[in-house]
Design an enzyme around this catalytic site. Structure first.
Site, short mmCIF file in Angstrom:
data_model
loop_
_atom_site.label_atom_id
_atom_site.label_comp_id
_atom_site.label_asym_id
_atom_site.label_seq_id
_atom_site.Cartn_x
_atom_site.Cartn_y
_atom_site.Cartn_z
N ILE A 16 -2.61 -3.53 -4.10
CA ILE A 16 -1.50 -2.85 -4.80
C ILE A 16 -0.29 -2.69 -3.89
O ILE A 16 0.74 -2.16 -4.28
CB ILE A 16 -1.92 -1.47 -5.35
CG1 ILE A 16 -2.68 -0.65 -4.34
CG2 ILE A 16 -2.71 -1.63 -6.63
CD1 ILE A 16 -3.09 0.72 -4.82
N ASP A 131 10.51 8.99 7.22
CA ASP A 131 10.74 7.80 6.40
C ASP A 131 10.71 8.15 4.92
O ASP A 131 10.04 7.50 4.11
CB ASP A 131 9.71 6.72 6.73
CG ASP A 131 10.09 5.35 6.15
OD1 ASP A 131 9.21 4.48 6.03
OD2 ASP A 131 11.28 5.18 5.80
C1 LIG Z 1 0.08 1.53 -11.15
O1 LIG Z 1 0.47 0.66 -10.17
C2 LIG Z 1 0.60 1.17 -8.93
C3 LIG Z 1 1.60 0.56 -8.22
C4 LIG Z 1 1.80 0.96 -6.93
C5 LIG Z 1 1.00 1.97 -6.35
C6 LIG Z 1 0.01 2.58 -7.09
N1 LIG Z 1 -0.80 3.57 -6.56
C7 LIG Z 1 -0.97 3.86 -5.25
N2 LIG Z 1 -1.67 4.95 -4.89
C8 LIG Z 1 -1.79 5.27 -3.60
C9 LIG Z 1 -1.21 4.48 -2.60
C10 LIG Z 1 -1.23 4.90 -1.17
C11 LIG Z 1 -1.49 6.24 -0.83
C12 LIG Z 1 -1.42 6.65 0.49
C13 LIG Z 1 -1.08 5.74 1.49
C14 LIG Z 1 -0.92 6.17 2.91
O2 LIG Z 1 -0.47 5.40 3.74
N3 LIG Z 1 -1.24 7.41 3.26
C15 LIG Z 1 -1.01 7.89 4.60
C16 LIG Z 1 -0.07 9.05 4.53
O3 LIG Z 1 0.37 9.33 3.45
N4 LIG Z 1 0.21 9.68 5.66
C17 LIG Z 1 1.04 10.79 5.80
C18 LIG Z 1 1.64 11.42 4.69
C19 LIG Z 1 2.48 12.51 4.90
C20 LIG Z 1 2.74 12.96 6.19
C21 LIG Z 1 2.13 12.33 7.28
C22 LIG Z 1 1.30 11.24 7.09
C23 LIG Z 1 -0.85 4.42 1.17
C24 LIG Z 1 -0.92 4.00 -0.16
C25 LIG Z 1 -0.51 3.33 -3.03
O4 LIG Z 1 0.04 2.48 -2.11
C26 LIG Z 1 0.78 1.34 -2.56
C27 LIG Z 1 2.01 1.23 -1.65
C28 LIG Z 1 2.81 -0.02 -2.03
C29 LIG Z 1 4.04 -0.11 -1.12
N5 LIG Z 1 4.84 1.11 -1.23
C30 LIG Z 1 4.10 2.30 -0.87
C31 LIG Z 1 2.89 2.46 -1.77
N6 LIG Z 1 -0.39 3.04 -4.34
C32 LIG Z 1 -0.18 2.19 -8.42
#
Ligand SMILES: COc1cccc(Nc2ncc(-c3ccc(C(=O)NCC(=O)Nc4ccccc4)cc3)c(OCC3CCNCC3)n2)c1
Length: 334
Positions: A16, A131
């Protein structure tokens, strides 16, 4: 399979998102049937940036908030990190704004209140995001904001006011002091980015934009941007209080939480504190104990160690099911 470590625990589906050091795949948590996002990072690709992942994991374990994507489990192998994270079914706020061209004031206000709450919470925990942009703001099934840090940019603020000098994040959202390579405070950089975010929500385009990066930097450093005619005086006043070139002149978070544009028609200050309870949920512990054939007190003792293993993930996902009004049940009981 490609990822034997996940076999039997998670059923992997499509990718995704990918970018920087990470690839994110949709997956199903086998025991609960709940969807999760699994962020996969390769240690070789990370190279010297490897410590940023340990910082990120430490930060995620501290951050437990209704508007921040939850970390459920960490799996480390010789070559990879797998972070099992909360899945947001409605995707990126960026795509939502694009689909609507721009948001009206009331919708922008609802989203921005949630964004300010998440940032106030992170700052209160001693972190800065650095960011903040619509791609890092996701939407859950109720269109609530979930903040993420996809690019490993979030950092501890050190002794609250430690000065950071690494360039991080996307230039269009970057504060003047950050792109000038000056020393800066993460919290002040986040305030600027929130100004850019609010502008993007209400306008559907960026305040500072230019094909040439040097022209873009010049516009940011001189704070040269225009307001479209459809913006209200209240929203223009708030944006200008955030997009102050001098970081010391930006409206502090404490003021932001009760700013008139953010409280009008709702008349309550923003509830930024975490709504998660400190104590364990009895129904979830009971269901886990039955599944693993343990006593409730044994189960409680194990969960309270917060090992971020499969049991931790199963606990959190049962809690998610409960918060969504679903039965607190695992798919199979021994
Ligand atoms: C329906 O179609 C769709 C379409 C698109 C997405 C979804 N859903 C969906 N759900 C969950 C994720 C996700 C959650 C957490 C992290 C993460 O990296 N957490 C670490 C974190 O948050 N640290 C942190 C936070 C705050 C302070 C300090 C540290 C990474 C990815 C996702 O990713 C997809 C990417 C794609 C590129 N742009 C960004 C999102 N996508 C669904």
């Amino acid at each position: 399979s490609l990822y034997p470590e996940l076999k039997g625990f998670y059923h992997l589906r499509e990718t995704i998102g990918s970018g920087g050091f990470a690839k994110v795949k949709l997956a199903y948590h086998a025991l609960s049937g709940e969807k999760v996002a699994i962020k996969i990072m390769d240690k070789k690709t990370l190279g010297a940036e490897l410590p940023r992942v340990t910082t990120e994991i430490a930060a995620m374990k501290e951050l437990c908030h209704q508007h921040i994507c939850k970390l459920f489990q960490v799996i480390e192998t010789e070559t990879k990190f797998f972070l099992v994270l909360e899945y947001c079914p409605e995707g990126e706020l960026f795509d939502y704004i694009v689909s609507k061209d721009r948001l009206d004031e009331s919708e922008a206000q609802i989203f921005f209140r949630q964004i300010v709450a998440a940032v106030a919470y992170i700052h209160d925990c001693g972190f800065a995001h650095r960011d903040l942009k619509p791609e890092n703001l996701l939407l859950d099934e109720d269109q609530n904001i979930k903040l993420i840090d996809f690019g490993l940019c979030a950092k501890p603020k050190g002794g609250m006011e430690s000065l950071l000098t690494t360039l991080c994040g996307s230039p269009a959202y970057a504060a003047p002091e950050l792109i000038s390579g000056k020393q800066y405070l993460g919290s002040e950089v986040d305030q600027w980015s929130m100004g850019v975010l609010l502008y993007a929500l209400l306008c559907g385009f960026l305040p500072f934009d230019d094909e040439s990066i040097t022209q873009l930097y010049k516009k940011i450093k001189t704070g040269s941007y225009k307001f479209p005619e459809w913006l209200s005086d209240g929203s223009k006043e708030l944006i200008s209080q955030l997009l102050q070139i001098d970081p010391k002149k930006r409206i502090p978070i404490a003021e932001l939480l009760k700013h008139p544009w953010l409280t009008k028609n709702v008349n309550v200050p923003i509830e930024w504190k975490s709504k998660y309870k400190k104590s364990l949920d009895d129904d979830c512990i009971t269901e886990l104990a039955v599944h693993y054939g343990k006593t409730r007190s044994q189960m409680e003792e194990e969960i309270l160690q917060w090992k971020y293993d499969y049991q931790t993930a199963t606990y959190f996902l049962l809690l998610e099911k409960k918060m969504k009004g679903k039965p607190v049940r695992l798919l199979c009981r021994h």
